[in-house]
Design a protein around this motif. Structure first.
Motif, PDB file in Angstrom:
ATOM      1  N   VAL A  98       0.876  -1.159   0.000  1.00 25.79           N
ATOM      2  CA  VAL A  98       0.000   0.000   0.000  1.00 25.79           C
ATOM      3  C   VAL A  98       0.916   1.212   0.000  1.00 25.79           C
ATOM      4  O   VAL A  98       1.708   1.395   0.931  1.00 25.79           O
ATOM      5  N   ARG A  99       0.823   2.027  -0.999  1.00 25.10           N
ATOM      6  CA  ARG A  99       1.718   3.177  -1.142  1.00 25.10           C
ATOM      7  C   ARG A  99       1.338   4.275  -0.147  1.00 25.10           C
ATOM      8  O   ARG A  99       0.257   4.861  -0.249  1.00 25.10           O
ATOM      9  N   PRO A 100       2.226   4.586   0.816  1.00 24.75           N
ATOM     10  CA  PRO A 100       1.886   5.560   1.849  1.00 24.75           C
ATOM     11  C   PRO A 100       2.128   7.005   1.455  1.00 24.75           C
ATOM     12  O   PRO A 100       1.658   7.903   2.108  1.00 24.75           O
ATOM     13  N   ALA A 101       2.896   7.227   0.415  1.00 24.75           N
ATOM     14  CA  ALA A 101       3.298   8.581   0.071  1.00 24.75           C
ATOM     15  C   ALA A 101       3.424   8.694  -1.446  1.00 24.75           C
ATOM     16  O   ALA A 101       3.499   7.684  -2.131  1.00 24.75           O
ATOM     17  N   PRO A 102       3.488   9.910  -1.953  1.00 28.25           N
ATOM     18  CA  PRO A 102       3.626  10.073  -3.397  1.00 28.25           C
ATOM     19  C   PRO A 102       4.897   9.446  -3.951  1.00 28.25           C
ATOM     20  O   PRO A 102       4.956   9.080  -5.099  1.00 28.25           O
ATOM     21  N   ARG A 103       5.899   9.305  -3.103  1.00 29.61           N
ATOM     22  CA  ARG A 103       7.152   8.688  -3.558  1.00 29.61           C
ATOM     23  C   ARG A 103       6.960   7.196  -3.739  1.00 29.61           C
ATOM     24  O   ARG A 103       6.147   6.580  -3.078  1.00 29.61           O
ATOM     25  N   SER A 104       7.721   6.624  -4.602  1.00 28.95           N
ATOM     26  CA  SER A 104       7.641   5.180  -4.815  1.00 28.95           C
ATOM     27  C   SER A 104       8.906   4.529  -4.269  1.00 28.95           C
ATOM     28  O   SER A 104       9.995   4.760  -4.768  1.00 28.95           O
ATOM     29  N   TRP A 105       8.748   3.741  -3.242  1.00 26.52           N
ATOM     30  CA  TRP A 105       9.893   3.033  -2.673  1.00 26.52           C
ATOM     31  C   TRP A 105      10.098   1.756  -3.444  1.00 26.52           C
ATOM     32  O   TRP A 105       9.159   1.065  -3.789  1.00 26.52           O
ATOM     33  N   ARG A 106      11.319   1.417  -3.675  1.00 24.18           N
ATOM     34  CA  ARG A 106      11.617   0.212  -4.427  1.00 24.18           C
ATOM     35  C   ARG A 106      11.902  -0.974  -3.538  1.00 24.18           C
ATOM     36  O   ARG A 106      11.792  -2.094  -3.969  1.00 24.18           O
ATOM     37  N   ARG A 107      12.281  -0.726  -2.334  1.00 24.79           N
ATOM     38  CA  ARG A 107      12.685  -1.808  -1.455  1.00 24.79           C
ATOM     39  C   ARG A 107      12.088  -1.571  -0.090  1.00 24.79           C
ATOM     40  O   ARG A 107      12.137  -0.467   0.421  1.00 24.79           O
ATOM     41  N   TRP A 108      11.552  -2.585   0.510  1.00 22.53           N
ATOM     42  CA  TRP A 108      10.844  -2.443   1.782  1.00 22.53           C
ATOM     43  C   TRP A 108      11.249  -3.591   2.674  1.00 22.53           C
ATOM     44  O   TRP A 108      11.354  -4.720   2.231  1.00 22.53           O
ATOM     45  N   ARG A 109      11.457  -3.300   3.897  1.00 21.58           N
ATOM     46  CA  ARG A 109      11.774  -4.364   4.830  1.00 21.58           C
ATOM     47  C   ARG A 109      11.003  -4.100   6.107  1.00 21.58           C
ATOM     48  O   ARG A 109      10.952  -2.976   6.580  1.00 21.58           O
ATOM     49  N   CYS A 110      10.430  -5.146   6.655  1.00 19.45           N
ATOM     50  CA  CYS A 110       9.665  -5.014   7.897  1.00 19.45           C
ATOM     51  C   CYS A 110      10.170  -6.030   8.903  1.00 19.45           C
ATOM     52  O   CYS A 110      10.428  -7.170   8.558  1.00 19.45           O
ATOM     53  N   GLY A 111      10.281  -5.616  10.123  1.00 20.49           N
ATOM     54  CA  GLY A 111      10.600  -6.529  11.199  1.00 20.49           C
ATOM     55  C   GLY A 111       9.620  -6.298  12.328  1.00 20.49           C
ATOM     56  O   GLY A 111       9.259  -5.163  12.614  1.00 20.49           O
ATOM     57  N   GLU A 112       9.165  -7.360  12.927  1.00 20.35           N
ATOM     58  CA  GLU A 112       8.197  -7.191  14.004  1.00 20.35           C
ATOM     59  C   GLU A 112       8.905  -6.727  15.271  1.00 20.35           C
ATOM     60  O   GLU A 112      10.091  -6.951  15.440  1.00 20.35           O
ATOM     61  N   VAL A 113       8.175  -6.064  16.137  1.00 17.93           N
ATOM     62  CA  VAL A 113       8.709  -5.586  17.401  1.00 17.93           C
ATOM     63  C   VAL A 113       8.191  -6.505  18.498  1.00 17.93           C
ATOM     64  O   VAL A 113       7.019  -6.475  18.837  1.00 17.93           O
ATOM     65  N   GLY A 114       9.065  -7.335  19.014  1.00 14.02           N
ATOM     66  CA  GLY A 114       8.716  -8.224  20.114  1.00 14.02           C
ATOM     67  C   GLY A 114       8.225  -9.583  19.663  1.00 14.02           C
ATOM     68  O   GLY A 114       7.887  -9.793  18.509  1.00 14.02           O
ATOM     69  N   ALA A 115       8.200 -10.539  20.592  1.00 13.26           N
ATOM     70  CA  ALA A 115       7.753 -11.900  20.287  1.00 13.26           C
ATOM     71  C   ALA A 115       6.262 -11.900  19.953  1.00 13.26           C
ATOM     72  O   ALA A 115       5.834 -12.545  19.007  1.00 13.26           O
ATOM     73  N   GLU A 116       5.455 -11.181  20.738  1.00 14.71           N
ATOM     74  CA  GLU A 116       4.067 -10.933  20.370  1.00 14.71           C
ATOM     75  C   GLU A 116       4.097  -9.577  19.682  1.00 14.71           C
ATOM     76  O   GLU A 116       4.572  -8.596  20.232  1.00 14.71           O
ATOM     77  N   VAL A 117       3.634  -9.519  18.466  1.00 14.28           N
ATOM     78  CA  VAL A 117       3.793  -8.305  17.684  1.00 14.28           C
ATOM     79  C   VAL A 117       3.002  -7.162  18.309  1.00 14.28           C
ATOM     80  O   VAL A 117       1.789  -7.228  18.440  1.00 14.28           O
ATOM     81  N   VAL A 118       3.724  -6.138  18.709  1.00 14.68           N
ATOM     82  CA  VAL A 118       3.112  -4.927  19.240  1.00 14.68           C
ATOM     83  C   VAL A 118       3.331  -3.768  18.269  1.00 14.68           C
ATOM     84  O   VAL A 118       2.723  -2.719  18.402  1.00 14.68           O
ATOM     85  N   HIS A 163      13.273  -6.869  18.514  1.00 12.65           N
ATOM     86  CA  HIS A 163      13.040  -7.548  19.799  1.00 12.65           C
ATOM     87  C   HIS A 163      13.603  -6.729  20.959  1.00 12.65           C
ATOM     88  O   HIS A 163      12.961  -6.592  22.001  1.00 12.65           O
ATOM     89  N   VAL A 164      14.783  -6.170  20.765  1.00 13.15           N
ATOM     90  CA  VAL A 164      15.394  -5.336  21.801  1.00 13.15           C
ATOM     91  C   VAL A 164      14.562  -4.065  22.004  1.00 13.15           C
ATOM     92  O   VAL A 164      14.330  -3.635  23.136  1.00 13.15           O
ATOM     93  N   ALA A 165      14.083  -3.492  20.902  1.00 11.30           N
ATOM     94  CA  ALA A 165      13.254  -2.289  20.993  1.00 11.30           C
ATOM     95  C   ALA A 165      11.974  -2.569  21.781  1.00 11.30           C
ATOM     96  O   ALA A 165      11.547  -1.748  22.596  1.00 11.30           O
ATOM     97  N   ALA A 166      11.370  -3.721  21.568  1.00  7.22           N
ATOM     98  CA  ALA A 166      10.139  -4.072  22.288  1.00  7.22           C
ATOM     99  C   ALA A 166      10.395  -4.162  23.788  1.00  7.22           C
ATOM    100  O   ALA A 166       9.585  -3.689  24.587  1.00  7.22           O
ATOM    101  N   VAL A 167      11.512  -4.742  24.160  1.00  5.97           N
ATOM    102  CA  VAL A 167      11.854  -4.838  25.582  1.00  5.97           C
ATOM    103  C   VAL A 167      12.032  -3.437  26.165  1.00  5.97           C
ATOM    104  O   VAL A 167      11.496  -3.122  27.234  1.00  5.97           O
ATOM    105  N   ALA A 168      12.738  -2.577  25.443  1.00  4.36           N
ATOM    106  CA  ALA A 168      12.946  -1.208  25.919  1.00  4.36           C
ATOM    107  C   ALA A 168      11.622  -0.465  26.060  1.00  4.36           C
ATOM    108  O   ALA A 168      11.394   0.238  27.058  1.00  4.36           O
ATOM    109  N   LEU A 169      10.736  -0.635  25.100  1.00 12.04           N
ATOM    110  CA  LEU A 169       9.435   0.036  25.158  1.00 12.04           C
ATOM    111  C   LEU A 169       8.590  -0.483  26.305  1.00 12.04           C
ATOM    112  O   LEU A 169       7.925   0.287  27.002  1.00 12.04           O
ATOM    113  N   ARG A 170       8.622  -1.781  26.539  1.00 12.56           N
ATOM    114  CA  ARG A 170       7.864  -2.343  27.664  1.00 12.56           C
ATOM    115  C   ARG A 170       8.401  -1.825  28.998  1.00 12.56           C
ATOM    116  O   ARG A 170       7.638  -1.468  29.888  1.00 12.56           O
ATOM    117  N   HIS A 171       9.717  -1.778  29.123  1.00 10.96           N
ATOM    118  CA  HIS A 171      10.322  -1.279  30.364  1.00 10.96           C
ATOM    119  C   HIS A 171      10.019   0.203  30.569  1.00 10.96           C
ATOM    120  O   HIS A 171       9.925   0.660  31.709  1.00 10.96           O
TER     121      HIS A 171
END
Length: 144
Positions: free
Chosen positions: A78-98, A124-132
């Motif tokens: 889903v294009r979020p902006a007028p720009r067209s991104w060619r490469r996208w990477r997603c990583g989930e935050v935490g073991a249960e996705v938050v 995963h590290v970011a999720a721990v930091a956010l929970r703390h």
């Protein structure tokens, strides 16, 4: 804010053109951009995805990191902006996705599988930091 620090560091670490951290509101099934780098405030305030919608929603729903070498060829994108991104990477935050960390690259196949592994570990590290920091929890948020 911690969300902004996380997206700033992830973007720098991975050499991304832009990035965002998107929070999953389990009560509503919606995803909201909490912090962004390089997308602009207009995108942050307007983009709302449903769980399962787009690449980001797919990652949030499935709980699996995803590497998309060319978003123009991925029907989930889903294009979020007028720009067209060619490469996208997603990583989930935490073991249960938050949340989901999205990073963009202007080059096709600009990220590797190793980059995805590093981003996933970072998430995963970011999720721990956010929970703390009590920045995330399981309670619904008022998005007025």
């Amino acid at each position: 804010m911690l969300f902004q620090l996380i997206v700033d560091r992830a973007t720098e670490l991975m050499g991304a053109a832009s990035g965002s951290i998107i929070r999953v509101d389990r009560a509503t099934g919606l995803l909201y951009i909490e912090a962004e780098r390089g997308l602009g405030e207009a995108v942050k305030s307007k983009v709302r995805l449903r769980l399962g919608e787009g690449v980001t929603g797919w990652v949030a729903k499935e709980g699996q990191p995803l590497l998309v070498p060319d978003v123009r060829k991925d029907p989930r994108y889903v294009r979020p902006a007028p720009r067209s991104w060619r490469r996208w990477r997603c990583g989930e935050v935490g073991a249960e996705v938050v949340g989901v960390i999205n990073l963009d690259h202007h080059e096709v196949a600009g990220f590797s599988e190793e980059d995805l592994e590093l981003l996933t570990a970072f998430g995963h590290v970011a999720a721990v930091a956010l929970r703390h920091a009590h920045a995330i929890d399981d309670s619904p948020r008022d998005r007025g």
